[in-house]
Design a protein around this motif. Structure first.
Motif, mmCIF file in Angstrom:
data_model
loop_
_atom_site.group_PDB
_atom_site.id
_atom_site.type_symbol
_atom_site.label_atom_id
_atom_site.label_comp_id
_atom_site.label_asym_id
_atom_site.label_seq_id
_atom_site.Cartn_x
_atom_site.Cartn_y
_atom_site.Cartn_z
ATOM 1 N N MET A 1 0.826 -1.207 0.000
ATOM 2 C CA MET A 1 0.000 0.000 0.000
ATOM 3 C C MET A 1 0.865 1.263 0.000
ATOM 4 O O MET A 1 1.732 1.430 0.842
ATOM 5 C CB MET A 1 -0.913 0.017 1.228
ATOM 6 C CG MET A 1 -1.974 -1.053 1.221
ATOM 7 S SD MET A 1 -3.138 -0.831 2.596
ATOM 8 C CE MET A 1 -4.135 -2.309 2.397
ATOM 9 N N GLU A 2 0.590 2.121 -0.960
ATOM 10 C CA GLU A 2 1.278 3.411 -1.017
ATOM 11 C C GLU A 2 0.866 4.264 0.184
ATOM 12 O O GLU A 2 -0.304 4.283 0.575
ATOM 13 C CB GLU A 2 0.900 4.129 -2.309
ATOM 14 C CG GLU A 2 1.547 5.492 -2.474
ATOM 15 C CD GLU A 2 1.030 6.216 -3.697
ATOM 16 O OE1 GLU A 2 1.856 6.571 -4.563
ATOM 17 O OE2 GLU A 2 -0.212 6.423 -3.799
ATOM 18 N N LEU A 3 1.821 4.991 0.761
ATOM 19 C CA LEU A 3 1.560 5.875 1.891
ATOM 20 C C LEU A 3 1.718 7.335 1.477
ATOM 21 O O LEU A 3 2.555 7.665 0.628
ATOM 22 C CB LEU A 3 2.534 5.587 3.041
ATOM 23 C CG LEU A 3 2.499 4.199 3.670
ATOM 24 C CD1 LEU A 3 3.546 4.104 4.782
ATOM 25 C CD2 LEU A 3 1.116 3.874 4.216
ATOM 26 N N ASP A 4 0.924 8.220 2.121
ATOM 27 C CA ASP A 4 1.152 9.648 1.950
ATOM 28 C C ASP A 4 2.163 10.121 2.993
ATOM 29 O O ASP A 4 2.719 9.313 3.748
ATOM 30 C CB ASP A 4 -0.164 10.440 2.011
ATOM 31 C CG ASP A 4 -0.825 10.426 3.392
ATOM 32 O OD1 ASP A 4 -0.162 10.085 4.395
ATOM 33 O OD2 ASP A 4 -2.031 10.779 3.464
ATOM 34 N N GLU A 5 2.410 11.424 3.049
ATOM 35 C CA GLU A 5 3.463 11.940 3.940
ATOM 36 C C GLU A 5 3.114 11.784 5.419
ATOM 37 O O GLU A 5 3.982 11.920 6.287
ATOM 38 C CB GLU A 5 3.766 13.411 3.628
ATOM 39 C CG GLU A 5 2.632 14.381 3.884
ATOM 40 C CD GLU A 5 1.672 14.516 2.697
ATOM 41 O OE1 GLU A 5 0.897 15.501 2.687
ATOM 42 O OE2 GLU A 5 1.692 13.648 1.803
ATOM 43 N N HIS A 6 1.836 11.473 5.728
ATOM 44 C CA HIS A 6 1.418 11.227 7.115
ATOM 45 C C HIS A 6 1.356 9.734 7.428
ATOM 46 O O HIS A 6 0.800 9.328 8.445
ATOM 47 C CB HIS A 6 0.060 11.882 7.376
ATOM 48 C CG HIS A 6 0.045 13.367 7.129
ATOM 49 N ND1 HIS A 6 0.779 14.253 7.898
ATOM 50 C CD2 HIS A 6 -0.601 14.097 6.180
ATOM 51 C CE1 HIS A 6 0.580 15.489 7.429
ATOM 52 N NE2 HIS A 6 -0.252 15.413 6.396
ATOM 53 N N LEU A 7 1.886 8.921 6.520
ATOM 54 C CA LEU A 7 1.930 7.455 6.653
ATOM 55 C C LEU A 7 0.538 6.821 6.613
ATOM 56 O O LEU A 7 0.301 5.761 7.183
ATOM 57 C CB LEU A 7 2.669 7.038 7.933
ATOM 58 C CG LEU A 7 4.110 7.557 8.062
ATOM 59 C CD1 LEU A 7 4.735 7.065 9.365
ATOM 60 C CD2 LEU A 7 4.956 7.137 6.871
ATOM 61 N N ILE A 8 -0.379 7.492 5.921
ATOM 62 C CA ILE A 8 -1.732 6.985 5.717
ATOM 63 C C ILE A 8 -1.834 6.412 4.303
ATOM 64 O O ILE A 8 -1.426 7.061 3.328
ATOM 65 C CB ILE A 8 -2.775 8.118 5.885
ATOM 66 C CG1 ILE A 8 -2.756 8.643 7.325
ATOM 67 C CG2 ILE A 8 -4.166 7.634 5.513
ATOM 68 C CD1 ILE A 8 -3.210 7.665 8.373
ATOM 69 N N PRO A 9 -2.350 5.185 4.153
ATOM 70 C CA PRO A 9 -2.509 4.618 2.812
ATOM 71 C C PRO A 9 -3.384 5.491 1.915
ATOM 72 O O PRO A 9 -4.436 5.981 2.339
ATOM 73 C CB PRO A 9 -3.171 3.269 3.079
ATOM 74 C CG PRO A 9 -2.718 2.898 4.459
ATOM 75 C CD PRO A 9 -2.689 4.201 5.208
ATOM 76 N N THR A 10 -2.926 5.687 0.687
ATOM 77 C CA THR A 10 -3.654 6.535 -0.255
ATOM 78 C C THR A 10 -4.805 5.793 -0.925
ATOM 79 O O THR A 10 -5.660 6.414 -1.556
ATOM 80 C CB THR A 10 -2.710 7.024 -1.369
ATOM 81 O OG1 THR A 10 -2.229 5.888 -2.112
ATOM 82 C CG2 THR A 10 -1.524 7.793 -0.783
#
Length: 343
Positions: free
Chosen positions: A199-208
């Motif tokens: 799973m790709e993460l955003d800069e807040h480590l939340i899956p996109t």
């Protein structure tokens, strides 16, 4: 089997088999404090991170060895919707909710009961999470069973029932280091994972919500690779995680062994089997320096976690395996950590 009192209401249970392996567990947070296994020369050493002083587990911001729930991982915006009703959780990771919040399962005293059979020794841990606790709906009755076999397998069985539909994703947050007694980081550990997507993460480590194919990336562990190849890599997803890994890998279900971890120096091998759909691999990128651990002071990349679990991202992205448990249904999951040495 050994049981000793720690810090008043805390107890530490030590499970020992006939193969020179032992596992020590606190009733506080269900925390695994140490796992002693032999290396290729028969030398017994600890292969997980744990505090030198028990009282440091009371805060335990790194979740060393702890049971995590109701939901392990991050829940985006600390909110979710079930059956048209919105629920708000504690924001304990920026704007997001992480690892069940400050009242999560890692912070409670579990009711412990030991057991023994001809070739196993184990510990049942029980806890009731009440309706509304931490913002979650439903009374949730949980039992986690740690079983140590004579074949050096540590099996963790998770069972839960709820009287209201609720999300649940339980895991154990042990940091493994097969070098023994924290002699070095896990940079040179070799890892194989049965996964072709993460799973790709955003800069807040939340899956996109996007899945990335591992092909051609430092996330391709299908044929095995050295962990450290992703620690200082130019690949954006490694950088976002703090130069390492903190990502959910979806298992391909092509192999019985979901993870194989090897340390070339000690010869120790850890094999992970599970019925979970995937796991978060975390390489302690955010582990601060200087914590007093049992054998050494902490440092970045000192351990690797294999957090086998359902994905909390499914609460916001329907394409992922659900973590919702309906009222009256039974949640049952199993993860096995088997220790050995290279032949």
């Amino acid at each position: 089997m050994e049981e000793k009192d720690i810090l008043g209401t805390w107890k530490e249970y030590t499970l020992t088999n006939n193969q020179n392996m032992s596992v020590s567990i606190l009733n506080y947070g269900g925390i695994i404090t140490k796992i002693i296994v032999p290396d290729q020369n028969g030398k017994k050493e600890n292969v997980v991170l744990g505090y030198k002083h028990y009282q440091d587990y009371e805060a335990n911001p790194n979740y060393f060895g702890a049971l995590i729930g109701r939901v392990a991982g991050r829940i985006q915006g600390a909110t979710f919707t079930l059956n048209g009703e919105s629920y708000s959780l504690e924001k304990n990771n920026g704007e997001n909710h992480q690892h069940g919040g400050s009242d999560g399962f890692h912070q409670v005293i579990w009711e412990g009961q030991t057991f023994q059979t001809e070739d196993t020794v184990g510990l049942h841990l029980k806890h009731r999470s009440r309706d509304g606790e931490g913002g979650y709906p439903g009374n949730l009755d949980v039992m986690v069973t740690y079983t140590l076999t004579s074949a050096n397998q540590l099996v963790i069985n998770y069972t839960a029932k709820t009287d209201k539909t609720t999300p649940i994703a339980l895991t154990n947050h042990s940091y493994f280091n097969l070098s023994g007694n924290l002699k070095e980081t896990v940079k040179n550990h070799h890892v194989a994972i049965d996964s072709s997507q993460f799973m790709e993460l955003d800069e807040h480590l939340i899956p996109t919500g996007t899945l990335i194919d591992v092909e051609g990336t430092p996330f391709d562990f299908r044929a095995g690779r050295i962990l450290g190849t992703g620690f200082n890599h130019h690949f954006g997803q490694n950088k976002i995680a703090g130069n390492g890994y903190d990502h959910y890998f979806i298992f391909d279900e092509t192999k019985e062994n979901k993870v194989v971890l090897k340390d070339p120096t000690s010869g120790r091998v850890l094999v992970v089997k599970t019925d979970q759909p995937g796991m978060v691999m975390y390489t302690s990128n955010g582990l601060e320096e200087g914590l007093r651990l049992r054998e050494a002071d902490s440092s970045k990349h000192l351990g690797v976690c294999f957090e086998t679990q359902g994905p909390p991202a499914s609460l916001h992205h329907e394409r992922f395996p659900t973590i919702v448990l309906n009222a009256g249904e039974v949640y049952e999951r199993r993860t096995e950590f088997a220790f050995g040495v290279e032949e």
